[in-house]
Design an enzyme around this catalytic site. Structure first.
Site, PDB file in Angstrom:
ATOM      1  CG  HIS A   1      -5.286   0.408  -2.942  1.00 10.89           C
ATOM      2  ND1 HIS A   1      -4.481   0.164  -1.503  1.00 10.89           N
ATOM      3  CD2 HIS A   1      -6.109  -0.579  -3.200  1.00 10.89           C
ATOM      4  CE1 HIS A   1      -5.207  -0.583  -1.114  1.00 10.89           C
ATOM      5  NE2 HIS A   1      -6.006  -1.203  -1.868  1.00 10.89           N
TER       6      HIS A   1
ATOM      7  CE  LYS B   1      -7.990  -1.858   5.836  1.00 13.90           C
ATOM      8  NZ  LYS B   1      -8.469  -2.243   4.248  1.00 13.90           N
TER       9      LYS B   1
ATOM     10  CG  HIS C   1      -6.064  -8.711   1.184  1.00 19.63           C
ATOM     11  ND1 HIS C   1      -6.329  -9.519   0.092  1.00 19.63           N
ATOM     12  CD2 HIS C   1      -6.045  -7.529   0.865  1.00 19.63           C
ATOM     13  CE1 HIS C   1      -6.498  -8.418  -0.905  1.00 19.63           C
ATOM     14  NE2 HIS C   1      -6.267  -7.386  -0.441  1.00 19.63           N
TER      15      HIS C   1
ATOM     16  NE  ARG D   1      -3.704  -2.255   2.605  1.00 18.30           N
ATOM     17  CZ  ARG D   1      -3.269  -3.501   3.144  1.00 18.30           C
ATOM     18  NH1 ARG D   1      -2.108  -3.742   3.838  1.00 18.30           N
ATOM     19  NH2 ARG D   1      -4.275  -4.432   3.098  1.00 18.30           N
TER      20      ARG D   1
ATOM     21  CE1 TYR E   1       0.728 -13.128   7.126  1.00 22.46           C
ATOM     22  CE2 TYR E   1       1.472 -11.861   8.787  1.00 22.46           C
ATOM     23  CZ  TYR E   1       1.630 -12.153   7.672  1.00 22.46           C
ATOM     24  OH  TYR E   1       2.557 -11.444   6.644  1.00 22.46           O
TER      25      TYR E   1
ATOM     26  NE  ARG F   1      -3.061  -3.649  -1.810  1.00 22.02           N
ATOM     27  CZ  ARG F   1      -2.675  -4.313  -0.861  1.00 22.02           C
ATOM     28  NH1 ARG F   1      -1.353  -4.467  -0.680  1.00 22.02           N
ATOM     29  NH2 ARG F   1      -3.573  -4.900  -0.053  1.00 22.02           N
TER      30      ARG F   1
END
Length: 417
Positions: free
Chosen positions: A333, A273, A371, A243, A381, A336
């Site tokens: 963006h 994010k 994401h 990003r 994660y 992506r």
């Protein structure tokens, strides 16, 4: 005026339900089918609420008034009679919040800490103030829907769905634990507001990539050094799938092994994010570009702004695309989306008889894009997960971009060999 026993007995069903007031909020609801139900209207913390005391004649007029007195006593103590309901023992261990705490503790160790924290924060902010002190078996579908509607009213439709999911999981845990018999969220299907159609960031068809790359290579604006930095930033974004904010604030110390075989960029959780560390394996092309920018930059920032000690401005990259003629056609963006489309369309031929399968697993693509994954299993994660296959995928992407250079017109995007 208080009701009499004769008035209650003589009350006949009508076409529509009606009320017979007994005083201090207590009334008898006479329904169209002839049933007679005791209700008490009261106000708690500025909100009008309704208690149910049962049906007449099972609950007589004297019993209904006694329950009303107990309810008013609870109000006088600052308690909600809906929670501390007259006529039954209050069991703190069976409240929604108590069961939710058991549910969360039971699963917390298997979750990514950041994801676990987000789930609990949603419960504390949106769910517990309404349902926290309610007994599990007394919570109804309309009450749960009321919680969801409150979230929807502020436009947070994704949060409302996740809150419903968490509430449902608490009830499933309670059912398995023998604390209640039903999940009220099961009756809310179709009641939630639909998500608005997602507005995707503008991106070109892959077939027009050669035009974009060739224009980008020739990018020029006032000041040669500014052109180099803008061109490098846009190229680096295209190569790494990150990003704009993640790239603008990139600092020299975040890059590792740029001279070696496993170069990478380690982005701290404060800039991500989802507030968790993200490791970007770098292709040879991306590593070379990062190394050049670090060598030239007189700032801690890899892509410095016009003023000393500040990063590239927020609008520099998008305005660069505007100058190249991509206003409304391509955003930073959107790079992506271009990369994701390419990765998801790559196929390889395997087996006998031959068949086509995806070259890059969807998890590699999603992890590279950093994401959000709300699923509690896939949400655990690890920043370095699938690092080797993601490195190979990004190297293939960089080689693909190199192959586009010098080409003109539309280019067919073929299956991988």
């Amino acid at each position: 005026m208080a009701l009499s026993e004769i008035q209650i007995k003589n009350a006949k069903a009508a076409e529509r339900p009606y009320k017979l007031a007994d005083g201090e909020g207590l009334f008898l609801l006479v329904k169209a089918n002839g049933s007679k139900l005791w209700r008490m209207k009261y106000c708690y913390r500025g909100k009008e609420k309704l208690l149910s005391f049962g049906a007449y004649p099972d609950v007589g007029i004297a019993a209904a008034r006694e329950l009303k007195t107990l309810a008013r006593a609870a109000l006088a103590e600052g308690k909600d009679p809906m929670v501390h309901k007259p006529g039954r023992d209050f069991e703190p261990e069976k409240t929604f919040k108590a069961v939710a705490e058991m549910w969360h503790k039971n699963r917390k160790s298997s979750l990514d800490p950041a994801h676990a924290k987000r789930v609990w924060s949603r419960m504390e902010r949106d769910v517990f103030p309404v349902l926290g002190e309610r007994m599990m078996h007394e919570i109804t579908p309309p009450e749960v829907l009321g919680v969801i509607r409150n979230i929807e009213e502020r436009g947070a439709l994704d949060i409302s769905r996740r809150a419903k999911q968490s509430i449902g999981q608490v009830f499933q845990f309670a059912i398995a634990s023998g604390l209640c018999d039903a999940d009220p969220t099961a009756h809310l299907r179709g009641a939630l507001k639909p998500r608005p159609r997602v507005k995707h960031m503008a991106k070109l068809p892959l077939a027009l990539l050669p035009e974009l790359i060739n224009k980008l290579d020739q990018y020029n604006e006032e000041g040669e050094r500014r052109s180099e930095i803008t061109r490098a930033a846009l190229t680096f974004a295209l190569l790494t799938w990150v990003r704009t904010k993640e790239l603008r604030f990139a600092k020299k110390h975040e890059f590792e092994d740029l001279e070696g075989n496993s170069p990478l960029w380690r982005i701290g959780p404060d800039r991500m994010k989802m507030h968790r560390e993200h490791i970007v394996p770098l292709s040879m092309q991306a590593a070379s570009l990062a190394k050049d920018m670090i060598a030239c930059s007189q700032s801690d920032y890899v892509f410095p702004g016009q003023k000393r000690g500040v990063p590239l401005s927020e609008n520099t990259m998008i305005y660069g695309l505007y100058r190249l003629g991509y206003h409304g056609r391509q955003t930073v963006h959107g790079f992506r989306g271009l990369a994701s489309t390419w990765a998801n369309e790559q196929l390889v031929e395997v087996g006998q008889p031959p068949m086509w399968i995806r070259k890059y697993h969807e998890d590699w693509v999603e992890l590279q894009l950093a994401h959000s994954e709300e699923n509690e299993v896939r949400g655990a994660y690890n920043a370095a997960e699938y690092l080797a296959p993601r490195r190979a995928m990004l190297q293939d992407w960089a080689n693909f971009l190199d192959a586009m250079r010098g080409k003109t017109g539309n280019v067919a995007i073929l299956r991988a060999a």
